[in-house]
Every structure is written in structure tokens, then in C-alpha cells.
Scaffold this motif. Structure first.
Motif, short mmCIF file in Angstrom:
data_model
loop_
_atom_site.label_atom_id
_atom_site.label_comp_id
_atom_site.label_asym_id
_atom_site.label_seq_id
_atom_site.Cartn_x
_atom_site.Cartn_y
_atom_site.Cartn_z
N LYS A 77 0.84 -1.19 0.00
CA LYS A 77 0.00 0.00 0.00
C LYS A 77 0.88 1.25 0.00
O LYS A 77 1.79 1.38 0.80
CB LYS A 77 -0.92 0.00 1.22
N LEU A 78 0.57 2.14 -0.92
CA LEU A 78 1.36 3.36 -1.06
C LEU A 78 0.53 4.59 -0.71
O LEU A 78 -0.67 4.65 -0.97
CB LEU A 78 1.89 3.49 -2.49
N LEU A 79 1.20 5.56 -0.12
CA LEU A 79 0.57 6.82 0.24
C LEU A 79 1.18 7.92 -0.62
O LEU A 79 2.40 8.01 -0.76
CB LEU A 79 0.83 7.12 1.73
N TYR A 166 -6.57 12.67 -6.29
CA TYR A 166 -6.67 12.01 -7.59
C TYR A 166 -5.78 10.79 -7.65
O TYR A 166 -6.21 9.69 -8.04
CB TYR A 166 -6.29 13.02 -8.68
N LEU A 167 -4.53 10.92 -7.23
CA LEU A 167 -3.59 9.79 -7.24
C LEU A 167 -4.04 8.69 -6.29
O LEU A 167 -3.95 7.50 -6.61
CB LEU A 167 -2.18 10.26 -6.87
N SER A 168 -4.54 9.08 -5.13
CA SER A 168 -5.00 8.09 -4.16
C SER A 168 -6.18 7.29 -4.68
O SER A 168 -6.26 6.07 -4.49
CB SER A 168 -5.38 8.78 -2.84
N LEU A 169 -7.10 7.97 -5.36
CA LEU A 169 -8.27 7.29 -5.92
C LEU A 169 -7.86 6.34 -7.04
O LEU A 169 -8.39 5.23 -7.15
CB LEU A 169 -9.28 8.32 -6.44
N LEU A 170 -6.93 6.76 -7.88
CA LEU A 170 -6.46 5.90 -8.96
C LEU A 170 -5.78 4.65 -8.38
O LEU A 170 -6.00 3.53 -8.85
CB LEU A 170 -5.47 6.65 -9.86
N TYR A 171 -4.95 4.86 -7.38
CA TYR A 171 -4.21 3.74 -6.80
C TYR A 171 -5.14 2.73 -6.13
O TYR A 171 -4.84 1.55 -6.04
CB TYR A 171 -3.19 4.26 -5.79
N ALA A 172 -6.29 3.19 -5.67
CA ALA A 172 -7.25 2.31 -5.01
C ALA A 172 -7.92 1.34 -5.98
O ALA A 172 -8.51 0.34 -5.57
CB ALA A 172 -8.31 3.14 -4.30
N ILE A 173 -7.83 1.62 -7.28
CA ILE A 173 -8.43 0.76 -8.30
C ILE A 173 -7.35 -0.21 -8.80
O ILE A 173 -6.37 0.19 -9.42
CB ILE A 173 -8.97 1.59 -9.48
N ARG A 174 -7.54 -1.49 -8.53
CA ARG A 174 -6.50 -2.49 -8.79
C ARG A 174 -6.01 -2.49 -10.23
O ARG A 174 -4.80 -2.47 -10.48
CB ARG A 174 -7.04 -3.88 -8.42
N CYS A 175 -6.91 -2.52 -11.19
CA CYS A 175 -6.47 -2.60 -12.59
C CYS A 175 -5.72 -1.34 -13.02
O CYS A 175 -4.86 -1.40 -13.90
CB CYS A 175 -7.68 -2.85 -13.51
#
Length: 318
Positions: A77-79, A166-175
């Protein structure tokens, strides 16, 4: 050098005293090693079946194999933080450069990544993702562009928060987080610069960049370690050409672990060849590496391919 005579010790054509003693005996072909393309605990049973057919693996290799799989089962998990922003003025343009800090959560991370991107870079990422994942990111809000006020302190602060979200939301989507588009956004500019330095013979500068980008690339590609191989091979070439064979061999071992038994991969044979030469130089066991290369070529004969350096200089050309 990789262009040494075929009869020189450590070259593909040189078998050495141990190999010569084995001449006339049929080489044992080990069962294929476990593939690393699958991930997750749900493939635990498949892993057992792979290992049962891979009795040629040593205890150390088995331990490394399970360590690799366990690491991949745990999702890294990245922040993301937008730590700062600065206005950059050039002859014909003016823009804001945002500093992104990427930290692994859940444990102390001594290898936090720091990179810079401008708003147009984020915009380009959004356009690419909309083409590939239109449904997956339809609810992800991208910070809008403004015609006026982009350089005010208030707007920059507001955009910093929006880009972080924006980056956090993108990273939350696995694909999305596993996509080439997302990984390239966070690593490609630095990798492109590093490989450009390698092509120019600026090995120290290339290494300085790679040392900082590799930890982030490693975290982003934990689901597919083979993606890290070109970068590790570039580091091997830099260390070797700077006459640091021990460092080159160490990073080459990491690359081989990422490749495992992927004999069809374009880096497999050149990497084994380079590692055998380094092992010979260092007084290590080069015979086993040479045998792995020869056995691979016996199973799948191929015309002379590129050397490791020839392969690496072709990466990130465009």
C-alpha cells in the motif's frame, strides 16, 4: 567484454574443466521453474503443484521462491503526498511543478520516492486512462483546468490537495494501479533519463537516477517482478563498465530472481551470459550459470541474440 573470443574462459563456447569432464554425457534438463505471473493466496494450490515438479531447486532457491510469493500476496500500500509546488518560468512557457512523495504505509519506509510532475503530465495520464479504463475511472474526479488564476497561492494549494486525492483514488483501483499507464506516469521520465545517460556512457549519473527510481518501480510492479528486469540489467551494465564486478553480480542475481525460469524472455540468455562472465571474474561458480545457459539453448536453439548491453541501450528510446 561480452565480445570476447568464443574460446575465452567464461564465454558461451568455453566449457571449462568441469564441463569438459561431463562431455559425452547427456545433460540433465531440469523441470521448468515456477512461473510468477499469478498472484494471490488463491493460487496457493497451484504453487504446490509447481514445486512438486521442480525437485531440482536448491533449499535456498525454494526459500527465495516462497519469500517472493508471500511478499506478492501482501498488497503493497502506497501513500501519495503533494509535498510542495514551485512556479517554473521558461522562455516561452510558465507552469507549476508539483513535488510528489510516495511512501509505503504499514512499515518504516527508508526508500520514499520523490518526483516532480506538472499539471500537463497529470492531464496526459487522465486521457490515457480514460481510453483504457473508461468505466473504472468514471467516478474519479480530475482537477479541472482554469484559464485564469493558475499561479495564485490559493489555486496552487487547492490543486495540491486535488492532485493528491486524484492519485490516491487511482491507486485504489486495482487494474489502474497495475496498468502500464499509471506505472509509467510515476517512473518513465526518470527511467528514460537514466537509460539516456547509459547510452551516452554516463554510467555514474545513470546509476544515481536508477538507485532512486528502482525502489518505487519495485513497489509498483510487485504483481509482476519481471517488469523490473530491464532496469536491474541496466544497473548491472553500469556497475560492470565502471569496473565494479561485485556490485554488478549482486544486482544481476536480483534480476535472475525476477526472471525465475522464463527462458523465453529476451533478457534471459544475455543475462545468464553476463552473469557467467562476472562469476568467472569474481572466482565464483560460473559453471552452473554456463550450464543453465547451454541447457536453455539445447531446449530452444536460437541464433545469436543481443548482448545484455545491446539490449539495455534500446530501452526507452521514444
Amino acid at each position: 567484454m561480452e565480445s570476447q573470443s568464443m574460446a575465452h574462459p567464461g564465454s558461451p563456447g568455453w566449457r571449462g574443466p568441469t564441463a569438459q569432464c561431463m562431455a559425452g554425457t547427456k545433460p540433465k534438463v531440469p523441470a521448468p521453474g515456477p512461473e510468477l505471473s499469478s498472484v494471490g493466496p488463491e493460487e496457493h494450490s497451484d504453487a504446490h503443484s509447481s514445486l512438486s515438479s521442480n525437485s531440482s531447486m536448491t533449499t535456498r532457491e525454494l526459500q527465495e521462491y516462497w519469500r517472493t510469493r508471500k511478499c506478492r500476496w501482501r498488497h503493497v500500500k502506497l501513500l501519495f503526498e503533494i509535498a510542495s509546488a514551485r512556479i517554473e518560468e521558461r522562455r516561452v512557457s510558465k507552469f507549476v511543478m508539483y513535488q510528489i512523495v510516495v511512501i509505503q504505509t504499514g512499515s518504516f519506509d527508508s526508500n520514499k520516492a520523490i518526483l516532480e510532475r506538472r499539471y500537463s503530465d497529470f492531464e496526459a495520464l487522465q486521457k490515457k486512462l480514460l481510453k483504457t479504463f473508461p468505466e473504472e475511472i468514471e467516478d474519479v474526479v480530475f482537477p479541472k483546468k482554469h484559464l485564469m488564476g493558475n499561479f495564485t497561492e490559493e489555486m496552487i494549494s487547492e490543486r495540491k490537495l486535488a492532485l493528491k486525492e486524484y492519485l490516491s483514488l487511482l491507486y485504489a483501483i486495482r487494474c489502474v494501479r497495475r496498468s502500464r499507464e499509471f506505472i509509467d506516469f510515476l517512473t518513465r521520465p526518470e527511467l528514460k533519463e537514466a537509460f539516456g545517460c547509459l547510452r551516452a556512457g554516463q554510467y555514474t549519473k545513470a546509476l544515481d537516477i536508477l538507485v532512486h527510481v528502482v525502489p518505487l518501480q519495485e513497489k509498483l510492479t510487485a504483481h509482476c517482478p519481471v517488469m523490473l528486469v530491464p532496469t536491474l540489467c541496466a544497473m548491472l551494465v553500469c556497475h560492470r563498465d565502471l569496473e565494479r564486478p561485485a556490485e554488478a553480480f549482486a544486482v544481476g542475481e536480483r534480476a535472475l530472481q525476477c526472471l525465475q525460469a522464463r527462458e523465453s524472455h529476451r533478457y534471459y540468455a544475455p543475462l545468464l551470459d553476463a552473469m557467467a562472465r562476472l562469476a568467472y571474474t569474481l572466482g565464483k561458480d560460473f559453471v552452473s550459470l554456463q550450464e543453465r545457459l547451454e541447457e536453455s539453448q539445447l531446449r530452444k536453439p536460437a541464433p545469436r541474440g543481443f548482448t545484455l548491453k545491446e539490449l539495455t541501450v534500446q530501452e526507452y528510446l521514444c
